[in-house]
Design an enzyme around this catalytic site. Structure first.
Site, PDB file in Angstrom:
ATOM      1  N   ASP A  10       0.877  -1.171   0.000  1.00  0.00           N
ATOM      2  CA  ASP A  10       0.000   0.000   0.000  1.00  0.00           C
ATOM      3  C   ASP A  10       0.915   1.222   0.000  1.00  0.00           C
ATOM      4  O   ASP A  10       2.134   1.097   0.210  1.00  0.00           O
ATOM      5  CB  ASP A  10      -0.901  -0.008   1.250  1.00  0.00           C
ATOM      6  CG  ASP A  10      -1.881   1.162   1.292  1.00  0.00           C
ATOM      7  OD1 ASP A  10      -2.259   1.664   0.213  1.00  0.00           O
ATOM      8  OD2 ASP A  10      -2.265   1.597   2.394  1.00  0.00           O
ATOM      9  N   SER A  11       0.305   2.382  -0.190  1.00  0.00           N
ATOM     10  CA  SER A  11       1.084   3.618  -0.115  1.00  0.00           C
ATOM     11  C   SER A  11       1.375   3.982   1.335  1.00  0.00           C
ATOM     12  O   SER A  11       2.138   4.912   1.596  1.00  0.00           O
ATOM     13  CB  SER A  11       0.268   4.752  -0.732  1.00  0.00           C
ATOM     14  OG  SER A  11      -0.965   4.839  -0.027  1.00  0.00           O
ATOM     15  N   TYR A  42      -0.838   8.241  -2.674  1.00  0.00           N
ATOM     16  CA  TYR A  42      -1.012   7.866  -4.083  1.00  0.00           C
ATOM     17  C   TYR A  42      -2.287   8.528  -4.653  1.00  0.00           C
ATOM     18  O   TYR A  42      -2.384   8.787  -5.838  1.00  0.00           O
ATOM     19  CB  TYR A  42      -1.162   6.345  -4.223  1.00  0.00           C
ATOM     20  CG  TYR A  42       0.120   5.535  -4.192  1.00  0.00           C
ATOM     21  CD1 TYR A  42       1.320   6.071  -3.741  1.00  0.00           C
ATOM     22  CD2 TYR A  42       0.124   4.200  -4.619  1.00  0.00           C
ATOM     23  CE1 TYR A  42       2.477   5.311  -3.700  1.00  0.00           C
ATOM     24  CE2 TYR A  42       1.281   3.431  -4.595  1.00  0.00           C
ATOM     25  CZ  TYR A  42       2.459   3.988  -4.131  1.00  0.00           C
ATOM     26  OH  TYR A  42       3.595   3.230  -4.101  1.00  0.00           O
ATOM     27  N   GLY A  43      -3.242   8.731  -3.761  1.00  0.00           N
ATOM     28  CA  GLY A  43      -4.551   9.229  -4.203  1.00  0.00           C
ATOM     29  C   GLY A  43      -4.549  10.595  -4.837  1.00  0.00           C
ATOM     30  O   GLY A  43      -5.511  10.996  -5.477  1.00  0.00           O
ATOM     31  N   CYS A  73      -4.449  -1.603  -1.775  1.00  0.00           N
ATOM     32  CA  CYS A  73      -4.599  -0.166  -2.006  1.00  0.00           C
ATOM     33  C   CYS A  73      -5.628   0.026  -3.121  1.00  0.00           C
ATOM     34  O   CYS A  73      -5.434  -0.467  -4.238  1.00  0.00           O
ATOM     35  CB  CYS A  73      -3.240   0.411  -2.430  1.00  0.00           C
ATOM     36  SG  CYS A  73      -3.310   2.131  -2.926  1.00  0.00           S
ATOM     37  N   THR A  75      -6.357   2.726  -4.641  1.00  0.00           N
ATOM     38  CA  THR A  75      -5.849   3.640  -5.666  1.00  0.00           C
ATOM     39  C   THR A  75      -4.955   2.900  -6.659  1.00  0.00           C
ATOM     40  O   THR A  75      -5.103   3.054  -7.883  1.00  0.00           O
ATOM     41  CB  THR A  75      -5.052   4.777  -4.987  1.00  0.00           C
ATOM     42  OG1 THR A  75      -5.847   5.314  -3.931  1.00  0.00           O
ATOM     43  CG2 THR A  75      -4.685   5.848  -5.967  1.00  0.00           C
ATOM     44  N   GLU A 152      -3.213   8.134   8.347  1.00  0.00           N
ATOM     45  CA  GLU A 152      -1.759   7.943   8.292  1.00  0.00           C
ATOM     46  C   GLU A 152      -1.078   8.659   9.468  1.00  0.00           C
ATOM     47  O   GLU A 152      -0.092   8.178  10.012  1.00  0.00           O
ATOM     48  CB  GLU A 152      -1.260   8.518   6.956  1.00  0.00           C
ATOM     49  CG  GLU A 152       0.059   8.036   6.486  1.00  0.00           C
ATOM     50  CD  GLU A 152       0.105   6.565   6.098  1.00  0.00           C
ATOM     51  OE1 GLU A 152      -0.931   5.915   5.916  1.00  0.00           O
ATOM     52  OE2 GLU A 152       1.235   6.046   6.011  1.00  0.00           O
ATOM     53  N   CYS A 186     -11.035   2.798  -0.032  1.00  0.00           N
ATOM     54  CA  CYS A 186      -9.612   3.019   0.273  1.00  0.00           C
ATOM     55  C   CYS A 186      -9.334   2.236   1.539  1.00  0.00           C
ATOM     56  O   CYS A 186     -10.133   2.271   2.486  1.00  0.00           O
ATOM     57  CB  CYS A 186      -9.373   4.510   0.467  1.00  0.00           C
ATOM     58  SG  CYS A 186      -7.802   4.895   1.298  1.00  0.00           S
ATOM     59  N   THR A 187      -8.206   1.561   1.575  1.00  0.00           N
ATOM     60  CA  THR A 187      -7.935   0.667   2.704  1.00  0.00           C
ATOM     61  C   THR A 187      -7.632   1.413   4.011  1.00  0.00           C
ATOM     62  O   THR A 187      -7.550   0.792   5.066  1.00  0.00           O
ATOM     63  CB  THR A 187      -6.781  -0.301   2.360  1.00  0.00           C
ATOM     64  OG1 THR A 187      -5.671   0.472   1.876  1.00  0.00           O
ATOM     65  CG2 THR A 187      -7.202  -1.298   1.320  1.00  0.00           C
ATOM     66  N   HIS A 188      -7.485   2.727   3.948  1.00  0.00           N
ATOM     67  CA  HIS A 188      -7.332   3.500   5.191  1.00  0.00           C
ATOM     68  C   HIS A 188      -8.689   3.724   5.886  1.00  0.00           C
ATOM     69  O   HIS A 188      -8.732   4.018   7.080  1.00  0.00           O
ATOM     70  CB  HIS A 188      -6.726   4.879   4.893  1.00  0.00           C
ATOM     71  CG  HIS A 188      -5.248   4.878   4.641  1.00  0.00           C
ATOM     72  ND1 HIS A 188      -4.696   4.387   3.481  1.00  0.00           N
ATOM     73  CD2 HIS A 188      -4.208   5.314   5.401  1.00  0.00           C
ATOM     74  CE1 HIS A 188      -3.372   4.535   3.528  1.00  0.00           C
ATOM     75  NE2 HIS A 188      -3.054   5.088   4.688  1.00  0.00           N
TER      76      HIS A 188
HETATM   77  N1  DGL Z   1      -4.737   3.147   1.002  1.00  0.00           N
HETATM   78  C1  DGL Z   1      -4.810   3.762  -0.301  1.00  0.00           C
HETATM   79  C2  DGL Z   1      -6.073   3.251  -1.009  1.00  0.00           C
HETATM   80  O1  DGL Z   1      -6.574   2.200  -0.657  1.00  0.00           O
HETATM   81  C3  DGL Z   1      -4.874   5.245  -0.404  1.00  0.00           C
HETATM   82  C4  DGL Z   1      -4.087   6.193   0.301  1.00  0.00           C
HETATM   83  C5  DGL Z   1      -3.361   7.145  -0.631  1.00  0.00           C
HETATM   84  O2  DGL Z   1      -3.949   8.127  -1.113  1.00  0.00           O
HETATM   85  O3  DGL Z   1      -2.188   6.885  -0.862  1.00  0.00           O
HETATM   86  O4  DGL Z   1      -6.551   3.865  -1.918  1.00  0.00           O
END
Ligand code: DGL
Length: 274
Positions: A10-11, A42-43, A73, A75, A152, A186-188
């Site tokens: 993931d990012s 990454y988003g 992730c 994204t 994060e 998004c996994t966050h």
């Molecule tokens: N965890 C990432 C996702 O599932 C996104 C976080 C990011 O923007 O890097 O999209």
């Protein structure tokens, strides 16, 4: 049986929600987790940048001789999954399709809400896959750029004013549309599920993209006799960003100290080298 590790990337720390689900289902699997925190988020990157960064993440995990790669992730999955699948000698799993399947199966009023990053909403992958399964379903998608950054930084307490304000900023379109099912794309975002759920009110179903994909990956490994029998396996964590930040937020998220298994690594250069 295949005792090689599963590579997860993931990012940032969000993918841990997916990795934890996977470990819960298959406790004997060894997980190698890569967080490209240096390039987070990454988003907010372009599709080309996301493909390039995801390629380097893939290469890093392949060097660790993994048996499968789990793109934890939304994204990276939305923007780069097809490229990664083409380039990888081992199977690559993303988080979008399984969440879509679960959401389409669950919605009763045929109104699905999607919360995801800017680059995921822009890519339109979730929406396209939902439409491929049913043209009758109405999708209300909302990009939530502040969510992943807050998580994060360890800001996800449901009493925290910043969290409450961000939820009130992003959620109104989903509430107005009357969705009965929400994909946390998004996994966050599962870290914010409680506060999102309180805002949306009773009776709404939530699908965490990472958890849905972990269930699918578990099925795949079992059906193909690829599960591990490494009884004493421990996860390994790598971050291209700050060791301290990763360890501190992971402690808040997982309520355990992963720092003995965490290694800070240099950001990848253009060729994916360390
Ligand atoms: N965890 C990432 C996702 O599932 C996104 C976080 C990011 O923007 O890097 O999209």
């Amino acid at each position: 049986m295949d005792n090689r590790a599963i590579g997860v990337f993931d990012s940032g720390l969000g993918g841990l929600t997916a990795a934890e689900e996977l470990s819960g289902l298959l406790p004997d699997e060894r997980i190698i987790y890569l967080s490209d925190s240096y390039n987070f988020p990454y988003g907010e990157k372009t599709r080309e940048q996301i493909i390039e960064m995801s390629r380097r993440d893939l290469r890093f995990l392949l060097e660790h001789e993994v048996k499968a790669v789990f793109v934890a992730c939304g994204t990276a999955t939305s923007n780069a999954l097809e490229v990664l699948k083409e380039e990888s000698p081992v199977p690559v799993f993303g988080v979008v399709e399984s969440a879509v399947c679960e959401a389409v199966g669950l919605t009763e009023n045929k109104k699905i809400g999607l919360l995801a990053t800017t680059a995921s909403v822009k890519a339109g992958t979730y929406k396209r896959l939902i439409r491929e399964k049913s043209m009758e379903i109405e999708v209300t998608a909302k990009a939530c750029p502040k969510f992943a950054t807050m998580v994060e930084d360890g800001v996800f307490d449901k009493e925290d004013e910043r969290v409450i304000r961000a939820v009130a900023e992003y959620l109104p379109p989903l509430k107005q549309a009357g969705v009965d099912t929400v994909i946390l794309g998004c996994t966050h975002y599962p870290l914010l599920e409680e506060v999102i759920s309180e805002y949306m009110g009773e009776g709404i179903r939530f699908i965490s993209a990472g958890a849905a994909a972990a269930r699918e990956l578990c099925r795949y490994l079992r059906e193909n006799n690829l599960t591990s029998e490494n009884r004493s396996s421990k996860a390994e964590y790598y971050t291209t960003g700050s060791f301290e930040n990763f360890a501190a937020t992971a402690l808040l998220m997982l309520r355990r100290d992963i720092s003995p298994y965490l290694k800070g690594i240099e950001p990848f250069d253009k060729d994916g080298n360390l």
